[in-house]
Scaffold this motif. Structure first.
Motif, PDB file in Angstrom:
ATOM      1  N   GLU A  17       0.799  -1.223   0.000  1.00 55.46           N
ATOM      2  CA  GLU A  17       0.000   0.000   0.000  1.00 55.46           C
ATOM      3  C   GLU A  17       0.832   1.274   0.000  1.00 55.46           C
ATOM      4  O   GLU A  17       0.272   2.354  -0.138  1.00 55.46           O
ATOM      5  CB  GLU A  17      -1.051   0.007   1.112  1.00 55.46           C
ATOM      6  N   TYR A  34      -2.636  18.960  -6.133  1.00 55.65           N
ATOM      7  CA  TYR A  34      -3.795  18.141  -5.741  1.00 55.65           C
ATOM      8  C   TYR A  34      -4.728  18.954  -4.847  1.00 55.65           C
ATOM      9  O   TYR A  34      -5.947  18.984  -5.044  1.00 55.65           O
ATOM     10  CB  TYR A  34      -3.352  16.865  -5.009  1.00 55.65           C
ATOM     11  N   GLN A  38      -8.493  19.711  -5.883  1.00 53.09           N
ATOM     12  CA  GLN A  38      -9.549  19.103  -5.068  1.00 53.09           C
ATOM     13  C   GLN A  38     -10.479  20.197  -4.540  1.00 53.09           C
ATOM     14  O   GLN A  38     -11.636  19.929  -4.230  1.00 53.09           O
ATOM     15  CB  GLN A  38      -8.903  18.317  -3.903  1.00 53.09           C
ATOM     16  N   ALA A  64      -6.521   7.918   5.001  1.00 52.48           N
ATOM     17  CA  ALA A  64      -6.075   8.504   3.727  1.00 52.48           C
ATOM     18  C   ALA A  64      -6.460   9.989   3.721  1.00 52.48           C
ATOM     19  O   ALA A  64      -7.158  10.461   2.824  1.00 52.48           O
ATOM     20  CB  ALA A  64      -6.641   7.751   2.540  1.00 52.48           C
ATOM     21  N   GLY A  66      -4.913  12.680   3.132  1.00 45.58           N
ATOM     22  CA  GLY A  66      -4.410  13.593   2.109  1.00 45.58           C
ATOM     23  C   GLY A  66      -3.881  14.875   2.724  1.00 45.58           C
ATOM     24  O   GLY A  66      -3.100  14.854   3.691  1.00 45.58           O
ATOM     25  N   ASP A  85      -2.178   8.607   6.634  1.00 40.80           N
ATOM     26  CA  ASP A  85      -1.909   8.565   5.184  1.00 40.80           C
ATOM     27  C   ASP A  85      -0.562   7.886   4.946  1.00 40.80           C
ATOM     28  O   ASP A  85       0.345   7.983   5.781  1.00 40.80           O
ATOM     29  CB  ASP A  85      -1.880   9.984   4.590  1.00 40.80           C
ATOM     30  N   VAL A  86      -0.444   7.209   3.790  1.00 42.64           N
ATOM     31  CA  VAL A  86       0.832   6.557   3.465  1.00 42.64           C
ATOM     32  C   VAL A  86       1.864   7.548   2.937  1.00 42.64           C
ATOM     33  O   VAL A  86       3.047   7.222   2.872  1.00 42.64           O
ATOM     34  CB  VAL A  86       0.658   5.428   2.414  1.00 42.64           C
ATOM     35  N   SER A  87       1.412   8.745   2.567  1.00 41.65           N
ATOM     36  CA  SER A  87       2.317   9.660   1.865  1.00 41.65           C
ATOM     37  C   SER A  87       2.953  10.674   2.808  1.00 41.65           C
ATOM     38  O   SER A  87       2.274  11.484   3.443  1.00 41.65           O
ATOM     39  CB  SER A  87       1.531  10.392   0.767  1.00 41.65           C
ATOM     40  N   MET A  90       2.048  14.219   1.616  1.00 42.85           N
ATOM     41  CA  MET A  90       0.702  14.645   2.032  1.00 42.85           C
ATOM     42  C   MET A  90       0.722  15.051   3.507  1.00 42.85           C
ATOM     43  O   MET A  90       0.151  16.070   3.892  1.00 42.85           O
ATOM     44  CB  MET A  90      -0.307  13.501   1.848  1.00 42.85           C
ATOM     45  N   GLY A 111      -1.168   3.091   6.532  1.00 44.11           N
ATOM     46  CA  GLY A 111      -2.152   2.817   5.485  1.00 44.11           C
ATOM     47  C   GLY A 111      -3.449   2.277   6.060  1.00 44.11           C
ATOM     48  O   GLY A 111      -3.538   1.979   7.261  1.00 44.11           O
ATOM     49  N   PHE A 112      -4.436   2.135   5.169  1.00 45.43           N
ATOM     50  CA  PHE A 112      -5.700   1.496   5.544  1.00 45.43           C
ATOM     51  C   PHE A 112      -5.421   0.152   6.227  1.00 45.43           C
ATOM     52  O   PHE A 112      -6.108  -0.231   7.148  1.00 45.43           O
ATOM     53  CB  PHE A 112      -6.511   1.171   4.279  1.00 45.43           C
ATOM     54  N   LYS A 128     -12.345   9.632   2.447  1.00 43.90           N
ATOM     55  CA  LYS A 128     -12.885  10.322   1.278  1.00 43.90           C
ATOM     56  C   LYS A 128     -11.932  10.195   0.107  1.00 43.90           C
ATOM     57  O   LYS A 128     -10.723  10.440   0.237  1.00 43.90           O
ATOM     58  CB  LYS A 128     -13.081  11.807   1.602  1.00 43.90           C
ATOM     59  N   SER A 129     -12.500   9.839  -1.032  1.00 42.41           N
ATOM     60  CA  SER A 129     -11.763   9.832  -2.302  1.00 42.41           C
ATOM     61  C   SER A 129     -10.500   8.984  -2.246  1.00 42.41           C
ATOM     62  O   SER A 129      -9.481   9.362  -2.836  1.00 42.41           O
ATOM     63  CB  SER A 129     -11.382  11.264  -2.725  1.00 42.41           C
ATOM     64  N   GLN A 133      -8.068   3.245  -3.989  1.00 49.56           N
ATOM     65  CA  GLN A 133      -6.633   2.954  -4.165  1.00 49.56           C
ATOM     66  C   GLN A 133      -6.347   1.474  -3.940  1.00 49.56           C
ATOM     67  O   GLN A 133      -5.263   1.001  -4.258  1.00 49.56           O
ATOM     68  CB  GLN A 133      -5.803   3.781  -3.179  1.00 49.56           C
TER      69      GLN A 133
HETATM   70  C1  LIG Z   1      -7.157  11.307  -3.829  1.00 48.99           C
HETATM   71  S1  LIG Z   1      -6.333  11.514  -2.308  1.00 48.99           S
HETATM   72  C2  LIG Z   1      -7.669  11.869  -1.171  1.00 48.99           C
HETATM   73  C3  LIG Z   1      -7.194  12.640   0.016  1.00 48.99           C
HETATM   74  C4  LIG Z   1      -8.277  13.160   0.965  1.00 48.99           C
HETATM   75  N1  LIG Z   1      -8.969  12.095   1.651  1.00 48.99           N
HETATM   76  C5  LIG Z   1      -9.246  14.056   0.264  1.00 48.99           C
HETATM   77  O1  LIG Z   1     -10.468  13.823   0.344  1.00 48.99           O
HETATM   78  O2  LIG Z   1      -8.792  15.023  -0.369  1.00 48.99           O
HETATM   79  C6  LIG Z   1      -5.917   9.855  -1.927  1.00 48.99           C
HETATM   80  C7  LIG Z   1      -5.043   9.750  -0.693  1.00 48.99           C
HETATM   81  O3  LIG Z   1      -4.935   8.387  -0.336  1.00 48.99           O
HETATM   82  C8  LIG Z   1      -3.623   8.160   0.121  1.00 48.99           C
HETATM   83  N2  LIG Z   1      -3.420   6.702   0.068  1.00 48.99           N
HETATM   84  C9  LIG Z   1      -3.219   5.933  -1.013  1.00 48.99           C
HETATM   85  N3  LIG Z   1      -3.173   4.648  -0.663  1.00 48.99           N
HETATM   86  C10 LIG Z   1      -3.367   4.602   0.682  1.00 48.99           C
HETATM   87  C11 LIG Z   1      -3.435   3.556   1.634  1.00 48.99           C
HETATM   88  N4  LIG Z   1      -3.315   2.294   1.275  1.00 48.99           N
HETATM   89  N5  LIG Z   1      -3.647   3.878   2.918  1.00 48.99           N
HETATM   90  C12 LIG Z   1      -3.770   5.171   3.309  1.00 48.99           C
HETATM   91  N6  LIG Z   1      -3.698   6.209   2.444  1.00 48.99           N
HETATM   92  C13 LIG Z   1      -3.525   5.921   1.154  1.00 48.99           C
HETATM   93  C14 LIG Z   1      -2.770   8.997  -0.795  1.00 48.99           C
HETATM   94  O4  LIG Z   1      -1.496   9.248  -0.262  1.00 48.99           O
HETATM   95  C15 LIG Z   1      -3.633  10.249  -0.890  1.00 48.99           C
HETATM   96  O5  LIG Z   1      -3.320  11.149   0.136  1.00 48.99           O
END
Ligand SMILES: C[S@@+](CC[C@H](N)C(=O)[O-])C[C@H]1O[C@@H](n2cnc3c(N)ncnc32)[C@H](O)[C@@H]1O
Length: 238
Positions: A17, A34, A38, A64, A66, A85-87, A90, A111-112, A128-129, A133
């Motif tokens: 992840e 982003y 967003q 997640a 973001g 969040d994994v990032s 972010m 991560g999740f 959200k959103s 992934q």
């Molecule tokens: C499209 S963004 C959405 C961010 C925020 N929730 C929003 O509504 O703006 C997706 C986010 O998911 C994070 N992400 C991706 N895979 C993930 C995982 N397995 N666990 C946690 N976060 C993850 C990314 O780093 C990113 O910050």
């Protein structure tokens, strides 16, 4: 507030992840873009927190998270707020946002699938959103983990790109979405971003998500499908 980091080793078959999926969010510039695209809207975050009943007595986890606006708004109303969040990029953006408002949510690089929540169970878990992934098998695992972070009766909120059109109309509906949602470069998410989403990320059908939510131990209180490509689920943990 220092950040916790729960990255640890997993069996070789485990979903990676931390590996990037879909559109590039792996740099400071991409994260700032982003956030602009967003369209971070604190009023919308507040309206959602009101709907979810988040007060200064609540504990909220945003999975997640973001760029962190929902987590920050929850902290601004006095809730114990956790942004996961994994990032790294972010979380850096989210932490700077929190500092700007003088609040200190708990940030977790996790991560999740591997976030290990410590302390009392949460009243509210949101995502959200982002669930898209994960491929479907891993979405189910993630939803089970989310249920495990919540107290019985607690609220789970999911918003994502989730499809409610008939499978036979998928190609037409997706093409329509991509053509109408895509903006010129520099003015929002582009047609190419949406193409990447459909091709390389893992959005799925609403009825699949419904089954997963129920399996994870949630009752679906309300669901809404404002567009054939987007859905929200407001759930209660049994
Ligand atoms: C499209 S963004 C959405 C961010 C925020 N929730 C929003 O509504 O703006 C997706 C986010 O998911 C994070 N992400 C991706 N895979 C993930 C995982 N397995 N666990 C946690 N976060 C993850 C990314 O780093 C990113 O910050």
């Amino acid at each position: 507030m220092p950040r916790s980091d729960t990255t640890h080793s997993r069996p070789a078959w485990y979903f990676r992840e931390y590996a990037p999926v879909g559109i590039d969010l792996g740099s400071t510039a991409a994260v700032a873009a982003y956030d602009r695209n967003q369209g971070t809207d604190f009023d919308a975050d507040d309206a959602l927190l009101d709907r979810l009943g988040v007060t200064e007595r609540s504990c909220l986890i945003d999975l997640a998270c973001g760029t962190g606006s929902l987590t920050v708004q929850a902290a601004r109303r006095g809730a114990v707020a956790h942004g996961v969040d994994v990032s790294e990029e972010m979380l850096t953006f989210a932490q700077a946002r929190a500092e700007q408002f003088g609040v200190s949510p708990h940030w977790h690089r996790a991560g999740f699938l591997d976030y290990a929540h410590c302390g009392p169970l949460a009243d509210v878990v949101t995502t959200k959103s982002a669930l898209h992934q994960l491929p479907d098998f891993w979405k189910q695992q993630a939803l089970c983990k989310a249920a495990g972070m919540l107290r019985p009766g607690g609220t789970f909120y999911l918003w994502d790109v989730i499809f409610s059109f008939e499978p036979t109309s998928a190609e037409e509906r997706l093409q329509q979405w991509i053509e109408t949602a895509g903006r010129p470069e520099g003015e929002g998410f582009t047609k190419s971003d949406f193409e990447v989403h459909v091709r390389d990320e893992f959005s799925t059908y609403a009825w699949i998500i419904e089954g997963m939510l129920q399996r994870a131990g949630f009752d679906i209180i309300t669901s809404a499908f404002p567009r054939p490509t987007h859905a929200e689920f407001y759930c209660r943990r049994r």
